[in-house]
Design a protein around this motif. Sequence first.
Motif, PDB file in Angstrom:
ATOM      1  N   GLY A 297       0.780  -1.231   0.000  1.00  0.00           N
ATOM      2  CA  GLY A 297       0.000   0.000   0.000  1.00  0.00           C
ATOM      3  C   GLY A 297       0.808   1.276   0.000  1.00  0.00           C
ATOM      4  N   SER A 298       2.129   1.184  -0.136  1.00  0.00           N
ATOM      5  CA  SER A 298       2.970   2.381  -0.097  1.00  0.00           C
ATOM      6  C   SER A 298       2.537   3.385  -1.156  1.00  0.00           C
ATOM      7  CB  SER A 298       4.437   2.009  -0.320  1.00  0.00           C
ATOM      8  OG  SER A 298       5.239   3.170  -0.403  1.00  0.00           O
ATOM      9  N   THR A 299       2.410   4.649  -0.760  1.00  0.00           N
ATOM     10  CA  THR A 299       2.025   5.701  -1.699  1.00  0.00           C
ATOM     11  C   THR A 299       3.204   6.550  -2.141  1.00  0.00           C
ATOM     12  OG1 THR A 299       1.523   7.220   0.117  1.00  0.00           O
ATOM     13  CG2 THR A 299      -0.282   5.841  -0.693  1.00  0.00           C
ATOM     14  N   HIS A 300       4.432   6.149  -1.740  1.00  0.00           N
ATOM     15  CA  HIS A 300       5.597   6.958  -2.087  1.00  0.00           C
ATOM     16  C   HIS A 300       6.813   6.135  -2.487  1.00  0.00           C
ATOM     17  CE1 HIS A 300       6.811   5.849   1.973  1.00  0.00           C
ATOM     18  NE2 HIS A 300       5.677   6.360   2.428  1.00  0.00           N
ATOM     19  N   GLY A 301       6.928   4.892  -2.032  1.00  0.00           N
ATOM     20  CA  GLY A 301       8.023   4.018  -2.459  1.00  0.00           C
ATOM     21  C   GLY A 301       9.296   4.121  -1.656  1.00  0.00           C
ATOM     22  N   TYR A 302       9.351   4.984  -0.650  1.00  0.00           N
ATOM     23  CA  TYR A 302      10.576   5.124   0.141  1.00  0.00           C
ATOM     24  C   TYR A 302      10.709   4.034   1.209  1.00  0.00           C
ATOM     25  CZ  TYR A 302      11.285   9.552  -2.158  1.00  0.00           C
ATOM     26  OH  TYR A 302      11.493  10.505  -3.121  1.00  0.00           O
ATOM     27  N   ASP A 303       9.689   3.211   1.367  1.00  0.00           N
ATOM     28  CA  ASP A 303       9.713   2.121   2.332  1.00  0.00           C
ATOM     29  C   ASP A 303       9.979   0.790   1.619  1.00  0.00           C
ATOM     30  OD1 ASP A 303       7.319   2.419   1.038  1.00  0.00           O
ATOM     31  OD2 ASP A 303       6.065   2.344   2.831  1.00  0.00           O
ATOM     32  N   VAL A 304      11.168   0.681   1.044  1.00  0.00           N
ATOM     33  CA  VAL A 304      11.558  -0.495   0.273  1.00  0.00           C
ATOM     34  C   VAL A 304      11.647  -1.714   1.185  1.00  0.00           C
ATOM     35  CG1 VAL A 304      13.410  -1.514  -1.124  1.00  0.00           C
ATOM     36  CG2 VAL A 304      12.800   0.905  -1.407  1.00  0.00           C
ATOM     37  N   VAL A 305      11.117  -2.837   0.702  1.00  0.00           N
ATOM     38  CA  VAL A 305      11.237  -4.095   1.452  1.00  0.00           C
ATOM     39  C   VAL A 305      12.103  -5.114   0.725  1.00  0.00           C
ATOM     40  CG1 VAL A 305       9.040  -3.826   2.659  1.00  0.00           C
ATOM     41  CG2 VAL A 305       9.093  -5.017   0.463  1.00  0.00           C
ATOM     42  N   ASP A 306      12.269  -4.928  -0.575  1.00  0.00           N
ATOM     43  CA  ASP A 306      13.086  -5.865  -1.351  1.00  0.00           C
ATOM     44  C   ASP A 306      13.760  -5.104  -2.484  1.00  0.00           C
ATOM     45  OD1 ASP A 306      14.272  -7.870  -2.791  1.00  0.00           O
ATOM     46  OD2 ASP A 306      12.485  -9.126  -2.941  1.00  0.00           O
ATOM     47  N   PRO A 307      15.066  -4.834  -2.357  1.00  0.00           N
ATOM     48  CA  PRO A 307      15.759  -4.047  -3.384  1.00  0.00           C
ATOM     49  C   PRO A 307      16.162  -4.852  -4.605  1.00  0.00           C
ATOM     50  CG  PRO A 307      17.294  -4.612  -1.657  1.00  0.00           C
ATOM     51  CD  PRO A 307      15.961  -5.166  -1.231  1.00  0.00           C
ATOM     52  N   THR A 308      15.765  -6.099  -4.677  1.00  0.00           N
ATOM     53  CA  THR A 308      16.207  -6.956  -5.780  1.00  0.00           C
ATOM     54  C   THR A 308      15.181  -7.081  -6.887  1.00  0.00           C
ATOM     55  OG1 THR A 308      15.334  -9.016  -4.806  1.00  0.00           O
ATOM     56  CG2 THR A 308      17.543  -8.299  -4.114  1.00  0.00           C
ATOM     57  N   ARG A 309      14.059  -6.359  -6.799  1.00  0.00           N
ATOM     58  CA  ARG A 309      13.037  -6.480  -7.845  1.00  0.00           C
ATOM     59  C   ARG A 309      12.194  -5.214  -7.933  1.00  0.00           C
ATOM     60  NH1 ARG A 309       8.054  -9.376  -5.377  1.00  0.00           N
ATOM     61  NH2 ARG A 309       8.383  -9.037  -3.139  1.00  0.00           N
ATOM     62  N   ALA A 310      11.667  -4.984  -9.143  1.00  0.00           N
ATOM     63  CA  ALA A 310      10.746  -3.872  -9.342  1.00  0.00           C
ATOM     64  C   ALA A 310       9.451  -4.154  -8.599  1.00  0.00           C
ATOM     65  CB  ALA A 310      10.472  -3.680 -10.833  1.00  0.00           C
ATOM     66  N   ALA A 311       8.800  -3.099  -8.142  1.00  0.00           N
ATOM     67  CA  ALA A 311       7.625  -3.240  -7.293  1.00  0.00           C
ATOM     68  C   ALA A 311       6.499  -3.969  -8.004  1.00  0.00           C
ATOM     69  CB  ALA A 311       7.138  -1.868  -6.846  1.00  0.00           C
ATOM     70  N   PRO A 312       6.052  -5.102  -7.490  1.00  0.00           N
ATOM     71  CA  PRO A 312       4.901  -5.790  -8.095  1.00  0.00           C
ATOM     72  C   PRO A 312       3.659  -4.907  -8.136  1.00  0.00           C
ATOM     73  CG  PRO A 312       6.033  -7.243  -6.552  1.00  0.00           C
ATOM     74  CD  PRO A 312       6.631  -5.874  -6.370  1.00  0.00           C
ATOM     75  N   ALA A 313       3.484  -4.070  -7.102  1.00  0.00           N
ATOM     76  CA  ALA A 313       2.300  -3.212  -7.053  1.00  0.00           C
ATOM     77  C   ALA A 313       2.285  -2.178  -8.167  1.00  0.00           C
ATOM     78  CB  ALA A 313       2.226  -2.514  -5.695  1.00  0.00           C
ATOM     79  N   LEU A 314       3.452  -1.902  -8.763  1.00  0.00           N
ATOM     80  CA  LEU A 314       3.524  -0.938  -9.867  1.00  0.00           C
ATOM     81  C   LEU A 314       3.503  -1.622 -11.238  1.00  0.00           C
ATOM     82  CD1 LEU A 314       6.256   1.517  -8.494  1.00  0.00           C
ATOM     83  CD2 LEU A 314       3.767   1.655  -8.259  1.00  0.00           C
ATOM     84  N   GLY A 315       3.540  -2.939 -11.245  1.00  0.00           N
ATOM     85  CA  GLY A 315       3.553  -3.658 -12.513  1.00  0.00           C
ATOM     86  C   GLY A 315       4.735  -4.574 -12.692  1.00  0.00           C
ATOM     87  N   GLY A 316       5.617  -4.617 -11.697  1.00  0.00           N
ATOM     88  CA  GLY A 316       6.736  -5.550 -11.733  1.00  0.00           C
ATOM     89  C   GLY A 316       7.703  -5.296 -12.869  1.00  0.00           C
ATOM     90  N   GLU A 317       8.547  -6.287 -13.138  1.00  0.00           N
ATOM     91  CA  GLU A 317       9.592  -6.149 -14.154  1.00  0.00           C
ATOM     92  C   GLU A 317       9.012  -5.905 -15.541  1.00  0.00           C
ATOM     93  OE1 GLU A 317      13.597  -6.168 -15.684  1.00  0.00           O
ATOM     94  OE2 GLU A 317      12.573  -5.618 -13.818  1.00  0.00           O
ATOM     95  N   ARG A 318       7.944  -6.597 -15.858  1.00  0.00           N
ATOM     96  CA  ARG A 318       7.340  -6.405 -17.189  1.00  0.00           C
ATOM     97  C   ARG A 318       6.850  -4.976 -17.352  1.00  0.00           C
ATOM     98  NH1 ARG A 318       2.971 -10.699 -19.196  1.00  0.00           N
ATOM     99  NH2 ARG A 318       4.887 -11.952 -19.071  1.00  0.00           N
TER     100      ARG A 318
END
Length: 777
Positions: free
Chosen positions: A50-71
């Motif tokens: 639910g992050s609305t800003h992205g500064y609370d990273v939980v996994d730096p090894t992948r693009a955010a799934p909530a934003l659409g992931g790697e694809r």
Amino acid sequence: MSAHTSPTATYRLQLRPGFAFADAAETADYLARLGVDAVYASPVLAAAAGSTHGYDVVDPTRAAPALGGERGRVALGDRLHRHGLRLVLDIVPNHMSIADPVANPWWWDVLRHGRDSRYARCFDIDWSAGPVLVPVLADDGDDGAAALGELTVADGCLTYYEHRFPLAEGTYQAGDNPLEVMERQHYRLVSWRRQDAELNYRRFFDVATLAAVRVEDPAVLEATHGEVLRWVADGDVHGLRVDHPDGLSDPGEYLRRLRDRCDGWIVVEKILAPGEELPASWPVEGTTGYDALREVCGVFVDPAGERPLTAFAREAGVPVDFARVEEECRRRIATTTLAAEVRRIAALLRGVEAERAREAVVELLVAFDVYRSYLPEGRESWDRAVDRAVRRRPDLAGVLRRVDTEARADPRGELARRIQQTSGMVVAKGTEDTALYRCTRFVALNEVGGAPDRFGVSPAEFHAAAEHREAVWPHTMTTLSTHDTKRSEDVRARLAVLAELPKEFTAAVRDWTARAGLSEPALNLLAWQTLVGAWPIGADRLGGYLLKAAREAKLRTSWVAPDPGFEREVAEWAERVLADPDVARGVAAFVDRVRGPGWSNALGQKLVQLLAPGVPDVYQGTELWDLSLVDPDNRRFVDYGERRRLLERLEGGWRPPVDGTGAAKLHVVRQALGARRRHDLAGYRALRAVGAAAGHCLAFARGRDRRVVAVATRLPVGLDRGGGWRDTVLPLPWGRGGWVDVLTGRAVPATDGGGFTAARLAALLDRYPVALLERRE
């Protein structure tokens, strides 16, 4: 994107669920037509749910799934490339979110295996202090004792309501008492109230759910940055914005390692005090632009307003000695909110009585006149802090001199490193998040990187700063609004008018306060300025903002010790004021008085920012009027449909009036960005008007051949009172060909100024309060 291929201009997009990679991709054609050449995106790595800003990273090894992931990330890059746009990413090297341990595989492993975890080196944990303290338990004054009775073991985890924590191998058998099970772990669940004084891992400021990351360790840097640097190597990312470098152990060393892996454009979110420079050894293009924000906005503030506004604030019971309040606020932060950090530093002073050591550390942290020093570079700021601390507390001189000696002898040692890391936290929390909400004399100056005790910026100071930026940091970012600003550029532009109308404004505030004032003076004065600056505004937005402001000020309520009665007064104030017809009519009438001059200031500061030295950023949505307040208000969704419709009309030749649509601002933004693309703007030359109203004109020429000129109106109320521009002229740079104002499409009416060409400002600025001149042969 090295310095010579820096962007011409960027556009900041705040990605979040509901505005993800695919949505950002849909803006590409609009942004290219607007005139930027780079999208500057908020953090895109996997963040807390639910992050609305992205500064609370939980996994730096992948693009955010909530934003659409790697694809989705790849598709965004492809779309930007097709439209000639590059991508600049905001990265977060300082911390990771641990709010939900299950979501952060690194933190989960640390809690399960303790110092034997493969990820233990990633976090700044004081293992000598015992198990990791996790401050999540409710506390009704019993230090969390009752909450411990709510612990259970389920599905192989220790649970506390919705919180789940791992169990070390062999520490639980069916039927075991949950409290006894917790005692066998590498962590302890404790009262949330213990986080400030006892926490044994370093946080991001005072946020216990954001754990500091040790990127000074090369292996940790590789682990946290590997994915983003792969995107850089693949050509998908062309620049990086580094969040909060002051929180790092050794920002300079980190940036040098980052530069070894990234030859693109790098800027750092570094707050510079007036006159402060970035360390020379940092291999970056500059800052994210708060220094420019202070200068650009300040030059539209009338210094004559200082005395009457100060007198009124003092009369109203609002503190006006900013230096004193700032010191008080920093001391409060150091002794309460950051007490755990102070204790950890003081423990390094072996042989010194604990209380004296803590007092000395606090005194030194409070004494910095910049956010932090960077020993061995910049000794001057360190020395000033030590000397100031000794003068304030001569009884601690011996301890302070010992700290000084040990830190300078080993500038990369733990003592020096932790003091410098923590000083930035004390300044940020003490000044930005406390003092700026207490000294509310004139909040147009109360901004991140601002200087409330310096009432505006003179044209001479502005030009000197611009010339310096062009000579030393030509590729630094400049900005007027960000996701962290206390209020948007257009709110500040409107509030700047109050410095020209101090008697009218203070008289109005007296009347409004007598009818519907808040009981706390600083918040009351802030509330009326906010109402005028952001009008029209709904009760929900206004009330939410004032509640946050009251908690940040920490005078009558706070985040950790809320006062329900006062907070109820604040929450009800917005609805009460807006529902009072007399007050609402009075505010609306006053806003009618300042709206036009505010628009003039807003167009002026936007044109100046876009054409002055540096790489200008346009914060999302601010190409039209934007009357946003501090986050989360400034992260509201942007209506790009409306902006597209207006842009299409401008592309068809429409030259809009200056009115409530904001189309005039979009016109200025589009034309200024177009000039940046059409011309090499290297070089800067201040231009000075001649005549009765010369002080109301701010102008400069850009380009080695000086073929682009920006002209803005300063202090429009005073200009009107003085009879307008009258005979005032602006001498223009010599060269072949005539001048055209691209905003109006008109040739510039010029007169022979006796050996030079001069534009009559009355004719030049009769349609817009700004002009953008290009020489056409």
